[in-house]
Scaffold this motif. Structure first.
Motif, PDB file in Angstrom:
ATOM      1  N   ILE A  20       0.822  -1.214   0.000  1.00 17.69           N
ATOM      2  CA  ILE A  20       0.000   0.000   0.000  1.00 17.69           C
ATOM      3  C   ILE A  20       0.856   1.265   0.000  1.00 17.69           C
ATOM      4  N   LYS A  21       1.933   1.274   0.764  1.00 19.57           N
ATOM      5  CA  LYS A  21       2.769   2.479   0.833  1.00 19.57           C
ATOM      6  C   LYS A  21       3.342   2.849  -0.528  1.00 19.57           C
ATOM      7  N   SER A  22       3.922   1.868  -1.208  1.00 17.84           N
ATOM      8  CA  SER A  22       4.525   2.161  -2.510  1.00 17.84           C
ATOM      9  C   SER A  22       3.463   2.523  -3.529  1.00 17.84           C
ATOM     10  N   ALA A  23       2.292   1.905  -3.440  1.00 13.40           N
ATOM     11  CA  ALA A  23       1.207   2.235  -4.361  1.00 13.40           C
ATOM     12  C   ALA A  23       0.761   3.687  -4.169  1.00 13.40           C
ATOM     13  N   LEU A  24       0.644   4.125  -2.925  1.00 13.17           N
ATOM     14  CA  LEU A  24       0.220   5.492  -2.646  1.00 13.17           C
ATOM     15  C   LEU A  24       1.274   6.488  -3.127  1.00 13.17           C
ATOM     16  N   ARG A  25       2.552   6.165  -2.911  1.00  3.24           N
ATOM     17  CA  ARG A  25       3.616   7.064  -3.386  1.00  3.24           C
ATOM     18  C   ARG A  25       3.612   7.182  -4.914  1.00  3.24           C
ATOM     19  N   SER A  26       3.301   6.076  -5.590  1.00  3.11           N
ATOM     20  CA  SER A  26       3.373   6.080  -7.053  1.00  3.11           C
ATOM     21  C   SER A  26       2.292   6.944  -7.697  1.00  3.11           C
ATOM     22  N   VAL A  27       1.161   7.138  -6.990  1.00  2.74           N
ATOM     23  CA  VAL A  27       0.061   7.920  -7.587  1.00  2.74           C
ATOM     24  C   VAL A  27       0.044   9.362  -7.099  1.00  2.74           C
ATOM     25  N   LYS A  28       0.900   9.699  -6.146  1.00  3.28           N
ATOM     26  CA  LYS A  28       0.861  11.043  -5.562  1.00  3.28           C
ATOM     27  C   LYS A  28       1.071  12.126  -6.619  1.00  3.28           C
ATOM     28  N   SER A  29       2.022  11.947  -7.526  1.00  6.96           N
ATOM     29  CA  SER A  29       2.300  12.991  -8.518  1.00  6.96           C
ATOM     30  C   SER A  29       1.113  13.214  -9.449  1.00  6.96           C
ATOM     31  N   GLU A  30       0.411  12.138  -9.815  1.00  2.00           N
ATOM     32  CA  GLU A  30      -0.755  12.282 -10.697  1.00  2.00           C
ATOM     33  C   GLU A  30      -1.914  12.950  -9.976  1.00  2.00           C
ATOM     34  N   ILE A  31      -2.064  12.641  -8.675  1.00  2.00           N
ATOM     35  CA  ILE A  31      -3.125  13.292  -7.897  1.00  2.00           C
ATOM     36  C   ILE A  31      -2.850  14.788  -7.780  1.00  2.00           C
ATOM     37  N   ASP A  32      -1.567  15.146  -7.648  1.00  2.00           N
ATOM     38  CA  ASP A  32      -1.209  16.561  -7.568  1.00  2.00           C
ATOM     39  C   ASP A  32      -1.603  17.318  -8.837  1.00  2.00           C
ATOM     40  N   ARG A  33      -1.639  16.615  -9.974  1.00  2.00           N
ATOM     41  CA  ARG A  33      -2.043  17.266 -11.234  1.00  2.00           C
ATOM     42  C   ARG A  33      -3.546  17.539 -11.252  1.00  2.00           C
ATOM     43  N   ILE A  34      -4.288  16.706 -10.519  1.00  2.00           N
ATOM     44  CA  ILE A  34      -5.743  16.887 -10.471  1.00  2.00           C
ATOM     45  C   ILE A  34      -6.137  17.855  -9.367  1.00  2.00           C
ATOM     46  N   LEU A  35      -5.489  17.701  -8.193  1.00  2.00           N
ATOM     47  CA  LEU A  35      -5.869  18.482  -7.021  1.00  2.00           C
ATOM     48  C   LEU A  35      -4.619  18.766  -6.200  1.00  2.00           C
ATOM     49  N   GLU A  36      -4.384  20.016  -5.873  1.00  2.00           N
ATOM     50  CA  GLU A  36      -3.204  20.376  -5.091  1.00  2.00           C
ATOM     51  C   GLU A  36      -3.382  19.934  -3.643  1.00  2.00           C
ATOM     52  N   VAL A  37      -2.423  19.166  -3.126  1.00  2.00           N
ATOM     53  CA  VAL A  37      -2.502  18.685  -1.737  1.00  2.00           C
ATOM     54  C   VAL A  37      -1.151  18.876  -1.060  1.00  2.00           C
ATOM     55  N   ASP A  38      -1.194  19.252   0.224  1.00  5.45           N
ATOM     56  CA  ASP A  38       0.019  19.284   1.041  1.00  5.45           C
ATOM     57  C   ASP A  38       0.224  17.961   1.767  1.00  5.45           C
ATOM     58  N   HIS A  39      -0.871  17.245   1.979  1.00  4.95           N
ATOM     59  CA  HIS A  39      -0.784  15.949   2.662  1.00  4.95           C
ATOM     60  C   HIS A  39      -1.859  15.024   2.108  1.00  4.95           C
ATOM     61  N   LEU A  40      -1.425  13.787   1.828  1.00  3.22           N
ATOM     62  CA  LEU A  40      -2.340  12.777   1.294  1.00  3.22           C
ATOM     63  C   LEU A  40      -2.221  11.525   2.152  1.00  3.22           C
ATOM     64  N   ASP A  41      -3.360  11.017   2.618  1.00  5.50           N
ATOM     65  CA  ASP A  41      -3.301   9.776   3.390  1.00  5.50           C
ATOM     66  C   ASP A  41      -4.552   8.937   3.128  1.00  5.50           C
ATOM     67  N   VAL A  42      -4.393   7.661   3.402  1.00  6.82           N
ATOM     68  CA  VAL A  42      -5.479   6.691   3.255  1.00  6.82           C
ATOM     69  C   VAL A  42      -5.653   5.987   4.593  1.00  6.82           C
ATOM     70  N   CYS A  43      -6.893   5.922   5.081  1.00  5.33           N
ATOM     71  CA  CYS A  43      -7.220   5.157   6.285  1.00  5.33           C
ATOM     72  C   CYS A  43      -8.005   3.925   5.862  1.00  5.33           C
ATOM     73  N   LEU A  44      -7.539   2.753   6.257  1.00  4.49           N
ATOM     74  CA  LEU A  44      -8.231   1.504   5.947  1.00  4.49           C
ATOM     75  C   LEU A  44      -8.666   0.849   7.247  1.00  4.49           C
ATOM     76  N   ILE A  45      -9.911   0.381   7.281  1.00  5.88           N
ATOM     77  CA  ILE A  45     -10.436  -0.233   8.492  1.00  5.88           C
ATOM     78  C   ILE A  45     -10.321  -1.748   8.403  1.00  5.88           C
ATOM     79  N   ASP A  46     -10.290  -2.403   9.573  1.00  2.00           N
ATOM     80  CA  ASP A  46     -10.221  -3.867   9.584  1.00  2.00           C
ATOM     81  C   ASP A  46     -11.598  -4.460   9.293  1.00  2.00           C
ATOM     82  N   ASP A  47     -11.658  -5.779   9.174  1.00  2.00           N
ATOM     83  CA  ASP A  47     -12.905  -6.442   8.792  1.00  2.00           C
ATOM     84  C   ASP A  47     -14.017  -6.224   9.803  1.00  2.00           C
ATOM     85  N   LYS A  48     -13.660  -6.044  11.086  1.00  2.00           N
ATOM     86  CA  LYS A  48     -14.669  -5.839  12.114  1.00  2.00           C
ATOM     87  C   LYS A  48     -15.071  -4.371  12.257  1.00  2.00           C
ATOM     88  N   GLY A  49     -14.343  -3.480  11.571  1.00  5.66           N
ATOM     89  CA  GLY A  49     -14.684  -2.063  11.610  1.00  5.66           C
ATOM     90  C   GLY A  49     -14.313  -1.368  12.904  1.00  5.66           C
TER      91      GLY A  49
END
Length: 396
Positions: A20-49
């Motif tokens: 997940i970390k490398s995947a998020l880093r790989s798309v950061k530059s393309e996301i910056d072209r769509i929307l300017e961000v100073d910080h980008l993060d993803v929160c994923l929940i476990d199966d039980k929530g």
């Protein structure tokens, strides 16, 4: 059309990333072209929530790869399924993000004023949240929400699969470690069984060669006993036989350990092992204030046997001039046996090598860590973890 091209490139960047970390880093530059961000993060929940794990790029905060309860997350409304998105122009003053007990320290510390957060869904179920932040106030609008939602729809199934892969990999590692521990214990038990059988044979030979021979001689002398001097000589022979038998019993059952405690038993064994013909300085210290004597019998005896073997190796093979034994509490219970002898002699001795194997086995069977170091002598270290110590006396 330009945004569509960026979205397609995001999909292309995801291919080939296995975490997940490398995947998020790989798309950061393309996301910056769509929307300017100073910080980008993803929160994923476990199966039980109940738990959520954060992955971030841009600013490095305390959220990075941390696991925390959903209820303290600044995006808990999304993770609980109460809302599909959140939008704010000043998060530090927004009670949806900053509330009592919330994990919102990065928002305040890095002035993440404008935030847009969108639910990541797979088959209609929320699996996490995609979060974009800017240090500018009132920077995002409803159009930004739609842009982040499109990105979240691309990332969600891929990140869901990556998380499942990470969980499967962790479970496989845990199973392998468990199997390795079980196999180690099985081999350790077999090794200890062999050692006990050798010990029984040794005791049998001692009884045959020493005690039985002494009793046979006493019986023969008893038949020819006529004078008072003969009786006194016979009494001395009986006392010697009793003493020899007591030494065999003490070797088999550490009665001193039960009667007088670990420190006294070790010191007594040291003195006996050295004898009168060797000049070796000794010191036995219990810095645990008697904690070692509160351990269950099996653990206490195992530690005593390890100390015995280490002392025997130092006396018989290392030509040591000093032996120190120390028990201390420091994140667990530690037993140290140090000598200043020749390490090479101890290592190369076949008998000492077998003793080291037995010490390691005994340590493994009581869930203790065994370590041996050679530096101007030999140091045996055995650490019983806090979880194995009496709970009322744990010293951190």
């Amino acid at each position: 059309m330009a945004d569509l091209a960026y979205y397609l490139r995001i999909s292309n960047h995801l291919a080939g990333n296995l975490d997940i970390k490398s995947a998020l880093r790989s798309v950061k530059s393309e996301i910056d072209r769509i929307l300017e961000v100073d910080h980008l993060d993803v929160c994923l929940i476990d199966d039980k929530g109940y738990w959520n794990t954060s992955y971030e790029v841009g600013l490095r905060t305390s959220w990075s790869s941390t696991r925390a309860p959903v209820e303290v997350s600044p995006v808990r409304d999304i993770l609980r399924g109460d809302s599909d998105y959140l939008l704010t122009g000043n998060a530090p003053e927004d009670p949806r993000y900053v509330f009592e007990g919330s994990d919102s320290e990065p928002i305040l510390r890095y002035n993440m004023r404008s935030r847009v957060n969108v639910a990541m869904k797979v088959l209609g179920r929320t699996i996490g949240s995609l979060n974009c932040s800017s240090q500018k106030r009132d920077f995002y609008d409803q159009n930004a929400v739609e842009q982040v939602r499109n990105i979240a729809d691309i990332l969600a199934p891929y990140f869901y699969a990556l998380r499942a892969n990470e969980q499967a990999r962790r479970e496989a590692i845990m199973r392998a470690e468990l199997q390795a521990r079980e196999e180690g214990l099985r081999l350790g038990a077999l090794s200890l069984t062999d050692a006990l059988e050798l010990e029984r044979q040794r005791i049998g030979m001692d009884l045959h060669d020493q005690t039985l021979a002494d009793m046979t001689r006493i019986s023969r002398d008893l038949e020819g006993c006529k004078t008072r001097e003969d009786i006194e000589n016979l009494r001395g022979s009986v006392q010697n036989c009793i003493q020899g038998l007591r030494e065999i019993i003490d070797t088999s059952i550490p009665s001193l350990l039960e009667l007088f405690g670990f420190q006294h038993a070790v010191r007594t064994h040291l003195e006996r092992a050295i004898g009168a013909d060797q000049q070796i300085d000794i010191d036995v210290r219990d810095l645990s204030h008697g904690l070692i004597d509160q351990l269950p019998q099996a653990k206490r005896i195992a530690l005593f046997r390890i100390a015995q073997e280490a002392i025997n190796n130092a006396v018989r093979h290392a030509q040591a001039s000093r032996i120190d034994v120390e028990i201390e509490c420091r994140n667990g219970l530690h037993l140290h046996v140090r000598d200043d002898g020749r390490s090479k002699a101890a290592v190369e001795s076949e008998q000492a090598s077998g003793g080291l194997t037995h010490m390691r086995t005994r340590a493994r069977l009581i869930a203790a860590q065994f370590d041996i170091r050679y530096d101007g002598g030999t140091q045996i270290c055995v650490c019983l973890p806090v979880s194995e110590c009496p709970q009322s006396e744990v010293v951190a």
